[in-house]
Each structure stands twice: as C-alpha cells, then as structure tokens.
Design an enzyme around this catalytic site. Structure first.
Site, short mmCIF file in Angstrom:
data_model
loop_
_atom_site.label_atom_id
_atom_site.label_comp_id
_atom_site.label_asym_id
_atom_site.label_seq_id
_atom_site.Cartn_x
_atom_site.Cartn_y
_atom_site.Cartn_z
N ASP A 198 16.27 33.08 9.07
CA ASP A 198 17.65 33.53 9.24
C ASP A 198 17.85 33.79 10.73
OD1 ASP A 198 19.87 35.11 9.64
OD2 ASP A 198 19.49 36.47 7.97
N GLN A 201 21.05 36.57 13.97
CA GLN A 201 21.04 37.53 15.07
C GLN A 201 20.14 37.10 16.24
OE1 GLN A 201 23.08 39.94 15.32
NE2 GLN A 201 23.77 40.19 13.23
N LYS A 224 29.01 34.64 15.58
CA LYS A 224 28.17 35.65 16.24
C LYS A 224 27.73 35.17 17.62
CE LYS A 224 26.37 37.49 11.90
NZ LYS A 224 27.08 38.77 11.73
N CYS A 362 24.98 45.53 5.24
CA CYS A 362 24.50 44.48 4.31
C CYS A 362 22.99 44.48 4.23
CB CYS A 362 25.01 43.09 4.71
SG CYS A 362 26.78 42.96 4.70
N1 PLP Z 1 21.74 37.48 8.45
C1 PLP Z 1 21.87 38.43 9.37
C2 PLP Z 1 20.64 39.00 10.00
C3 PLP Z 1 23.14 38.88 9.73
O1 PLP Z 1 23.28 39.85 10.64
C4 PLP Z 1 24.27 38.31 9.10
C5 PLP Z 1 25.63 38.80 9.40
O2 PLP Z 1 25.83 39.93 9.76
C6 PLP Z 1 24.07 37.31 8.17
C7 PLP Z 1 22.79 36.90 7.86
C8 PLP Z 1 25.22 36.65 7.47
O3 PLP Z 1 25.95 35.89 8.36
P1 PLP Z 1 27.38 35.28 7.96
O4 PLP Z 1 28.19 36.43 7.45
O5 PLP Z 1 27.89 34.72 9.23
O6 PLP Z 1 27.13 34.26 6.92
#
Ligand code: PLP
Length: 409
Positions: A198, A201, A224, A362
């Site tokens: 992932d 960030q 982001k 989240c």
């Molecule tokens: N993974 C991480 C570590 C995140 O910080 C985020 C969003 O805050 C996501 C996944 C999800 O990203 P998105 O909402 O752009 O799909």
C-alpha cells in the site's frame, strides 16, 4: 527547495479561515493542487476532451495520447519496467481491491495464509479479511513494537511456507512508520509468498522504485500527491497481471464479444472496463511533472526536518502524547492532548485557521492497539513551513488552556 515559493503555486492556500491565514495540515488525507495541475485539467477539458481508445477523430486521438502519456509518466515515476504494468484505478482502495478480488480470491485455498499488520489502513485490511473469508485462508498479523514499528525477526516468524500473500503499507498514515519493504519482500519471496504494498502514504513523500524494492503489487492515490481525486494506480509484475482475470466487465476491456463468451484486451486495458478517469489521469501526469521538478528526495528531506521540528515543539506541551516512532518516519505527527477529545482539538484549531485531522484515521484496529478511541493528526507536505508548526504548537497551548484538560496517565 523553497516551501514558501512552492506555496505560491497553490491558490487554495492563500485564504483566511475564521479570520486567520489558513494552515493546512491534513495532507495525509488529501493534498492541495498546484496551479499546473488545475491548468492541465482545465486545458484538457477546454481543448482535448473526447473518449479514449475509440474515436478516430482528432480529439479522440489527442485524449488517448494524453491518457496513455500519463500512464507512461506513472510507470517512469515508479520505475516500472513497462507502462502496460500500470493499471489506472480510482485510488489505492480500488487498486488493493483489484488484487484482493482478482489475485487473492483466484489463487488462495483453504489453509493458505495472508499476512498483514495492525497498522494497516482499512483499505489494506478489509479486502484481505473478505478474501480470507471467501477462500478459507487465514489472516495473520505481524506484531507491532511499542513504538509502532515491526521487526524483521517477527516478519520471519509470522511469514511461513503457508503464506501466499504479505500485504503491508510502505508508510503508516497514523504512526508515520516507514516499513522496510525491500527486506520484507525478500523474506516473502524466500518463503514463496508475494508482497502487496500500500503506497498511499509513501509515493507522495519519497522516491519509490518498484524494481529495486522487488514488490509484486504496488498502489498509489493521485490526490495524496498533488493530483486530483478519483485517480490512482496499481503496479503489478507482468506475469501476475497476465494470469489475473479482470474483475470489472463491460466496454473498453474486451477484445471479442460473442453471444455466450468474450475475450479480453491485453494489459493494462483488460483491467480498465468502462470510460476511465481521463482528466484525472491528465491531472496525475501534471502532478508527477510537478513533483519530479522539485525532486522526491528534496521533499522527503524537507518533511523529515519539519517532522522532527514538530515533534520537538509538540513534545514540549505538557500532557501531549505523540504516537509512533521518533525516527524513520514520514511527515506526520499523530497525538492526543490529555483527555481532550481529538474532535474538540481539531474544532478549536479550526477556529484558528488550522486544519488537522481527528478520528480513527480508517485504522480502528490500530486505535485499539494504541488504547484510544481516536487521535488528532497533523500531516505535512512540501508547502508547509516551521511557521505552520509554530502556529499549531501555539494554538494547541491555547486549546489546552481552553479545556483545562486532565493529562492521560
Ligand atoms: N492506505 C493508506 C495508508 C491511506 O492513508 C489511505 C488514505 O488515507 C488509503 C490507503 C486509501 O486511499 P484512497 O482513499 O485514496 O483510496
């Protein structure tokens, strides 16, 4: 790198909120957009807009060139071997779901293991829970150290011959932890698993080379990293993507359609059913140009300095708890101010023109691990300065006085 000069490229940052100059410290949620990105999207809609891959007319081929040109930029940005290994998605969430549905559900069997950590964003947790439930695979967690890091010994111990997938964030959106992805990839591969990273960030804040890291799948979210919302990307190793079935069916992704069966286009288009986010891809391409001009190493260095400064300033506030490692972290500081609810902290800061995040970010399992229901989070980007941190620290002192808080013991 001059953050003050860079800030002038971001129109939104030059406004007052509640009578104070805006200090935007919610960059981990979404970053602001520079003029060049806004202009690229505007120019696309004013001059080039058409559907891609279909029209034989001039606008159709211009739109297709712009869309596929953006894919080339993403591939170069991540040092992917080929642009066919870049699938445009809505963001990291969609990208991870494609892997969980397209790869995990198609390959996992009962008794297989998926290994993740408790620091994952829900986007890198729930898709694996669902894949495990659907296939009979087991979900396992690499334990967290008290400072919110993981050790390679624990990775070695948790990843076994039964593990088929290791899914982990390069950087945590709550703790700021940077995980040693290349080493984890080596362990995963040695034990016969693939690694899914992932990158929501990490991609905006540090140079990423998917070949040097040797990751199997990698994701990013455009919004982001100075790009628009609604666009992101999934990188995958070619053979894995070739072997995966599409998960969305319809227009754009097919080769031949018969009454009772169909065949798919080649990579990457078999994963891009329907009209894609063309203007979003154009905006993401412009964002990549912008970031490359500044240099990801410069951005990373700036954020490290700013975060260290923020940790120093905020640690000096009595009763303020900072979570996550002190070193080796991305540019964010997650904290609580005594027993004041983080929503109250964020609300008072907003009255001073300071935007921070408050809530579970989240990452509910991580909140439980931290033994809190929520936290506040200040997250930085290339346009933030020490002055912004000073404003945050001063306003936090005022917040503390306002609430007459009880420190958490
Ligand atoms: N993974 C991480 C570590 C995140 O910080 C985020 C969003 O805050 C996501 C996944 C999800 O990203 P998105 O909402 O752009 O799909």
């Amino acid at each position: 790198m001059d953050p003050i000069a860079l800030k002038s490229e971001f129109p939104i940052l030059h406004q007052e909120i509640n009578g104070h100059p805006l200090v935007y410290l919610d960059n981990a949620a979404t970053t602001q957009k520079p003029r060049s990105v806004i202009e690229a999207i505007k120019r696309y809609y004013e001059w080039d807009n058409a559907n891609v891959h279909r029209g034989v007319h001039t606008l159709g081929s211009r739109a297709t060139d712009a869309y596929e040109g953006a894919r080339e930029k993403v591939a170069r940005f991540l040092n992917a071997p080929a642009s066919r290994q870049i699938i445009f998605t809505r963001g990291t969430t969609t990208a991870l779901n494609i892997v969980a549905s397209g790869y995990a559900r198609q390959t996992l069997r009962e008794g297989d293991e998926i290994v993740i950590t408790a620091m994952e964003h829900h986007s890198n947790l729930i898709p694996w829970q669902q894949a495990a439930k659907a296939t009979g695979a087991t979900l396992k967690y690499i334990p967290l150290q008290p400072d919110g890091t993981i050790t390679l010994e624990d990775v070695e111990a948790t990843v076994t011959a039964k593990t088929k997938i290791v899914a982990i964030a390069y950087a945590s959106n709550v703790l700021g932890t940077i995980n040693p992805i290349a080493k984890i990839a080596e362990i995963a591969h040695r034990k016969g698993a693939i690694i899914v990273v992932d990158g929501a960030q990490s991609t905006p804040h540090m140079k990423v080379d998917v070949q040097a890291l040797d990751v199997d799948f990698y994701t990013l979210s455009g919004h982001k990293m100075c790009g628009p919302t609604g666009i992101g990307a999934l990188y995958g190793k070619e053979q894995l993507l070739e072997n995966m079935e599409p998960i969305e069916f319809g227009g754009e992704m097919i080769d031949f359609v018969e009454l009772y069966d169909s065949t798919w286009k080649e990579l990457p288009w078999k994963f891009e059913g329907g009209t894609p986010m063309i203007a979003g891809a154009v905006g993401l391409g412009a964002a990549i140009d912008f970031l490359e001009q500044i240099g990801l190493d410069n951005i990373h260095e700036h954020e490290i300095k700013l975060t260290q400064y923020a940790i120093e300033r905020l640690s000096a506030i009595e009763g303020l708890t900072i979570y996550g490692p002190r070193k080796e972290r991305v540019g964010l500081v997650t904290f609580n101010l005594g027993d004041v609810h983080p929503h109250d902290v964020a609300t008072v800061l907003d009255t001073e023109g300071i935007a921070v995040r408050a809530g579970h970010h989240c990452a509910q399992p991580l909140m439980r691990w931290l033994k809190v229901s929520a936290t506040a989070r200040a997250s930085f980007y290339l346009y933030n300065t020490e002055h912004d941190v000073d404003r945050l620290a001063e306003s936090l002192v005022k917040t503390k006085e306002f609430f007459g808080y009880e420190p958490i013991r």
